[in-house]
Write a protein that holds these residues in place. Structure first.
Motif, short mmCIF file in Angstrom:
data_model
loop_
_atom_site.label_atom_id
_atom_site.label_comp_id
_atom_site.label_asym_id
_atom_site.label_seq_id
_atom_site.Cartn_x
_atom_site.Cartn_y
_atom_site.Cartn_z
N PHE A 280 28.85 3.44 66.82
CA PHE A 280 29.83 2.65 66.10
C PHE A 280 30.76 3.53 65.26
CE2 PHE A 280 26.34 3.03 63.10
CZ PHE A 280 26.96 3.14 61.86
N SER A 281 31.88 2.93 64.87
CA SER A 281 32.80 3.54 63.93
C SER A 281 33.07 2.53 62.82
CB SER A 281 34.11 3.93 64.63
OG SER A 281 34.75 2.77 65.12
N LEU A 282 33.61 2.99 61.73
CA LEU A 282 33.94 2.11 60.61
C LEU A 282 35.41 2.26 60.26
CD1 LEU A 282 30.89 2.60 58.20
CD2 LEU A 282 31.26 0.74 59.83
N GLY A 283 36.09 1.12 60.09
CA GLY A 283 37.49 1.19 59.74
C GLY A 283 38.04 -0.16 59.30
N THR B 121 22.80 10.05 62.82
CA THR B 121 23.65 8.88 62.67
C THR B 121 24.33 8.49 63.98
OG1 THR B 121 25.52 7.93 61.45
CG2 THR B 121 25.65 10.27 61.98
N ARG B 122 24.53 7.19 64.14
CA ARG B 122 25.23 6.66 65.31
C ARG B 122 26.69 6.36 64.98
NH1 ARG B 122 21.46 6.28 68.82
NH2 ARG B 122 22.68 5.18 70.40
N CYS B 123 27.10 6.69 63.77
CA CYS B 123 28.51 6.52 63.37
C CYS B 123 29.28 7.77 63.79
CB CYS B 123 28.61 6.32 61.86
SG CYS B 123 30.31 6.07 61.28
N LEU C 8 34.61 1.93 52.16
CA LEU C 8 34.49 2.63 53.44
C LEU C 8 33.92 4.03 53.23
CD1 LEU C 8 35.07 3.12 56.46
CD2 LEU C 8 37.43 3.72 55.81
N GLU C 9 34.42 4.73 52.25
CA GLU C 9 33.93 6.09 52.01
C GLU C 9 32.47 6.07 51.57
OE1 GLU C 9 35.44 10.31 50.26
OE2 GLU C 9 36.51 8.49 49.64
N SER C 10 32.09 5.08 50.78
CA SER C 10 30.69 4.98 50.34
C SER C 10 29.76 4.74 51.53
CB SER C 10 30.54 3.85 49.32
OG SER C 10 31.24 4.15 48.14
N TYR C 11 30.18 3.86 52.44
CA TYR C 11 29.39 3.62 53.65
C TYR C 11 29.24 4.91 54.44
CZ TYR C 11 28.82 -1.50 53.88
OH TYR C 11 28.41 -2.81 53.67
N LEU C 12 30.35 5.61 54.65
CA LEU C 12 30.31 6.82 55.45
C LEU C 12 29.45 7.90 54.79
CD1 LEU C 12 34.02 7.07 56.64
CD2 LEU C 12 32.02 6.59 58.05
N GLU C 13 29.57 8.03 53.49
CA GLU C 13 28.78 9.05 52.79
C GLU C 13 27.29 8.80 52.99
OE1 GLU C 13 28.43 11.07 48.33
OE2 GLU C 13 29.62 9.26 48.62
N ALA C 14 26.88 7.54 52.89
CA ALA C 14 25.46 7.21 53.05
C ALA C 14 25.01 7.36 54.50
CB ALA C 14 25.22 5.78 52.57
N LEU D 259 33.51 -1.04 67.24
CA LEU D 259 34.53 -0.70 66.26
C LEU D 259 34.42 -1.50 64.97
CD1 LEU D 259 36.56 1.42 67.35
CD2 LEU D 259 35.64 -0.01 69.17
N GLY D 260 34.61 -0.79 63.86
CA GLY D 260 34.74 -1.46 62.57
C GLY D 260 36.13 -2.05 62.42
N VAL D 261 36.22 -3.22 61.81
CA VAL D 261 37.53 -3.85 61.61
C VAL D 261 37.77 -4.31 60.18
CG1 VAL D 261 37.73 -4.57 64.03
CG2 VAL D 261 36.73 -6.14 62.35
N ALA D 262 36.70 -4.58 59.42
CA ALA D 262 36.85 -5.07 58.04
C ALA D 262 35.56 -4.80 57.27
CB ALA D 262 37.17 -6.57 58.03
N LYS D 263 35.69 -4.62 55.97
CA LYS D 263 34.53 -4.33 55.13
C LYS D 263 33.45 -5.39 55.29
CE LYS D 263 33.18 -4.10 50.24
NZ LYS D 263 32.50 -5.42 50.22
#
Length: 257
Positions: free
Chosen positions: A60-63, A93-95, A80-86, A37-41
Motif C-alpha cells: 500500500f501507499s498513503l496519500g 513494512t508494506r508501505c 500523513l507524516e506521522s503515519y509514515l514515520e511509524a 492506494l491511499g486517498v484520504a486520512k
C-alpha cells in the motif's frame, strides 16, 4: 508469467462482499501483487488493515488524493507524516510509496490542492519514497513541481498525454501507468505515446473498481482484467506477451523497492 497490478483500490466498499474472491481470481491468472492506494486520512486505517489481511500479496501507499479534496485539511499533512514515520520504522513494512497524490482541474479548492501536493512531495523526498501521481489536465504542472522537489521515482497513473510528455516523464525517472485506456481504439494519442516510449518505462494497472476496459463499460473493474491490458499492450508494442510481462514485473518491483 508474474504480474503486478500497481494501482487498485481493493479496500473500497465496492469489494466488501467478495474481496477475497476478487484477489484469488486475479492470482489464479498470475497477478501476484497489488498496490493499494491511499486517498484520504479517514481511509488510512482501513487501507492498512486490508493490506494486512492479504499480506501475501497486497502492498500500500498513503496519500491525500485531490478527488477527495472536501475531506482534506492542511493539517492532514502532519497526520500523513506521522503515519509514515511509524509505519516505516518497521523494516518489513508494506508501505512502498506516497500516493495517490496530484492536481485535478475538475476538483475544487485549487490553493489547498497545491499546498497538499507540494507538501506531500516534500514528505516523499524526506522519506525517499516514490510518488504515485493523479493528473487531470495538469501533467506539465506536475512535472515542474516534481522537478523542483527533486523526486526521481514514481508513477504517472493513467497516463494520457502526448509522446513528448511521456518522454519528459521518462527522463525524470518515472514510469507510466498503463491501464484500460489503451484498450479503446479511439485513445489514439495515448496509444501512440505508449507505443513509442518503450516497455522499460511502463507498469501495468487497473484502477479497480474504476476505469473499466473496452467491452466492460458500466461494470466494476477488477485486477484480473490487468491480463487484458497486458494483451492489448503486447499487440500495441508488437512484443511477445511473456517477454513483455517479465519487463513490466521487473519495472514494478524495482520501482517499489
Amino acid at each position: 508469467m508474474r504480474i503486478f497490478d500497481t494501482h487498485c483500490h481493493l479496500d473500497f466498499a465496492a469489494f466488501d462482499d467478495d474481496r477475497a474472491q476478487v484477489i484469488a481470481a486475479a492470482q489464479d491468472l498470475g497477478v501476484e501483487r497489488f498496490m493499494l492506494l491511499g486517498v484520504a486520512k479517514q481511509q488510512f486505517d482501513r487501507l492498512i488493515n486490508v493490506s494486512q489481511d492479504f499480506s501475501n500479496s497486497c502492498y500500500f501507499s498513503l496519500g491525500l488524493h485531490p478527488y477527495f479534496i472536501e475531506q482534506h485539511e492542511e493539517h492532514h499533512l502532519g497526520a500523513l507524516e506521522s503515519y509514515l514515520e511509524a509505519i516505516l520504522a518497521d523494516t518489513q513494512t508494506r508501505c512502498k510509496a506516497v500516493g495517490e497524490i496530484g492536481l485535478d482541474v475538475t476538483c475544487g479548492k485549487p490553493e489547498l490542492q497545491q499546498t497538499l501536493f507540494k507538501g506531500q512531495l516534500k514528505i516523499a523526498a524526506e522519506y525517499q519514497l516514490p510518488v504515485i501521481l493523479h493528473h487531470r489536465k495538469t501533467l506539465d504542472e506536475l512535472l515542474k513541481a516534481v522537478r523542483e522537489a527533486s523526486i526521481q521515482r514514481g508513477v504517472v497513473h493513467a497516463f494520457s498525454g502526448s509522446y513528448e510528455q511521456a518522454a519528459a516523464w521518462a527522463d525524470q525517472g518515472f514510469k507510466l501507468g498503463v491501464g484500460g485506456t489503451i484498450t479503446y481504439q479511439r485513445a489514439k494519442k495515448t496509444r501512440d505515446a505508449i507505443s513509442r516510449i518503450g516497455a522499460e518505462h511502463l507498469v501495468l494497472e487497473t484502477d479497480a473498481p474504476d476505469m473499466p476496459l473496452c467491452g466492460y463499460q458500466g461494470q466494476r473493474n477488477e485486477p484480473k482484467r490487468v491480463l487484458e491490458v497486458l494483451n492489448s499492450l503486447s499487440e500495441l508494442l508488437q512484443t511477445e506477451t511473456n517477454e513483455l510481462a517479465d519487463v513490466l514485473w521487473k519495472n514494478s518491483v524495482e520501482l517499489f523497492n
